[in-house]
Design a protein around this motif. Structure first.
Motif, short mmCIF file in Angstrom:
data_model
loop_
_atom_site.label_atom_id
_atom_site.label_comp_id
_atom_site.label_asym_id
_atom_site.label_seq_id
_atom_site.Cartn_x
_atom_site.Cartn_y
_atom_site.Cartn_z
N UNK A 1 0.86 -1.18 0.00
CA UNK A 1 0.00 0.00 0.00
C UNK A 1 0.90 1.23 0.00
N UNK A 2 0.72 2.07 -1.02
CA UNK A 2 1.70 3.11 -1.31
C UNK A 2 0.99 4.34 -1.85
N UNK A 3 1.77 5.37 -2.16
CA UNK A 3 1.21 6.59 -2.72
C UNK A 3 2.30 7.50 -3.23
N UNK B 1 11.38 3.45 -0.16
CA UNK B 1 12.10 2.43 0.60
C UNK B 1 11.35 1.10 0.53
N UNK B 2 10.03 1.15 0.60
CA UNK B 2 9.24 -0.06 0.44
C UNK B 2 9.39 -0.65 -0.94
N UNK C 1 4.57 3.36 3.83
CA UNK C 1 4.05 2.17 3.16
C UNK C 1 3.69 1.08 4.16
N UNK C 2 2.72 0.29 3.77
CA UNK C 2 2.35 -0.90 4.51
C UNK C 2 2.19 -2.03 3.50
N UNK D 1 4.32 -2.88 8.58
CA UNK D 1 5.35 -2.04 8.00
C UNK D 1 6.39 -2.80 7.20
N UNK D 2 7.16 -2.04 6.45
CA UNK D 2 8.12 -2.62 5.50
C UNK D 2 9.20 -3.46 6.16
#
Length: 222
Positions: A35-37, A45-46, A99-100, A115-116
């Motif tokens: 899950x990002x944006x 980093x993720x 990010x998750x 978390x990453x």
């Protein structure tokens, strides 16, 4: 060049290129839904963690980047990677920070998203787990009609014991160039976005394929 690919979500195994699906028991493949944006400064980093896992694990690892939440809202001239499916999945996974990610939608300490720093450990745990079903997918794209055809096959080496199963077919796209915040390396105007969720071709939560038994083969074409 943009690359569009299909993948099977919520499935344990991807078959080799030599045959669409194997009939002998295998361990699971890891699927990371990240899950990002574009305004999430820690998200690159993720992305890097996911890319490293893919480079190491090859076809035993699948990633899809779900752009959702406040950090995915674009400004003027910025790309909008949000989808209704992604927003629904983000909500279902109870994402609270970015990010998750969720690996095979497996809980970690009671949470469906984490978390990453936790992704690699969960991925390797998943890879040791046997799978009751082997899944293969192939697709073709007609450039004239712009129609994508996806053929999915699931072969059960053990019976399904967890109620009905659901088959999800997801469309993702690589190499979309656009804006990305980055707290470590500075803002990117021409970031290479990969594995971007474009659509869940089935229903958001998959197609109900019942509860197959050992030796049963399920085939679907979309």
């Amino acid at each position: 060049m943009k690359k569009i690919s299909t993948l099977l979500g919520l499935v344990p195994v991807i078959a080799s290129a030599q045959s669409l699906v194997h009939t002998t028991p295998e361990n699971r493949t890891a699927l990371l839904e990240e899950f990002t944006g574009i305004h999430c400064g820690y998200c690159p980093e993720g992305h890097a963690i996911s890319a490293a896992l893919e480079a190491t694990l090859k076809d035993r690892y699948v990633a899809v980047n779900v752009h959702a939440g406040g950090y995915a809202v674009p400004g003027a001239g910025e790309p909008d990677f949000r989808t209704d499916d992604g927003t629904a999945i983000d909500a279902q996974m109870a994402v609270t920070g970015y990010p998750a990610g969720t690996v095979n939608r497996t809980e970690l300490d009671g949470a469906l998203s984490y978390g990453r720093g936790s992704w690699e450990g969960v991925v390797y745990d998943i890879l040791t787990m046997p799978s009751p079903v082997n899944v293969g997918v192939e697709s073709s794209f007609n450039e004239t009609t712009r129609e994508l055809t996806v053929h999915a096959v699931a072969y059960y080496t053990e019976p399904s014991n967890a109620g009905n199963d659901y088959l999800s077919v997801v469309l993702k796209e690589d190499h979309i160039i656009g804006y990305q915040a980055d707290y470590t390396n500075g803002t990117h105007q021409n970031y290479d976005h990969i594995a971007v969720l474009r659509d869940v071709i089935t229903d958001t939560w998959g197609e109900d394929i019942g509860s197959p038994g050992t030796g049963e083969l399920v085939e679907r074409t979309y």
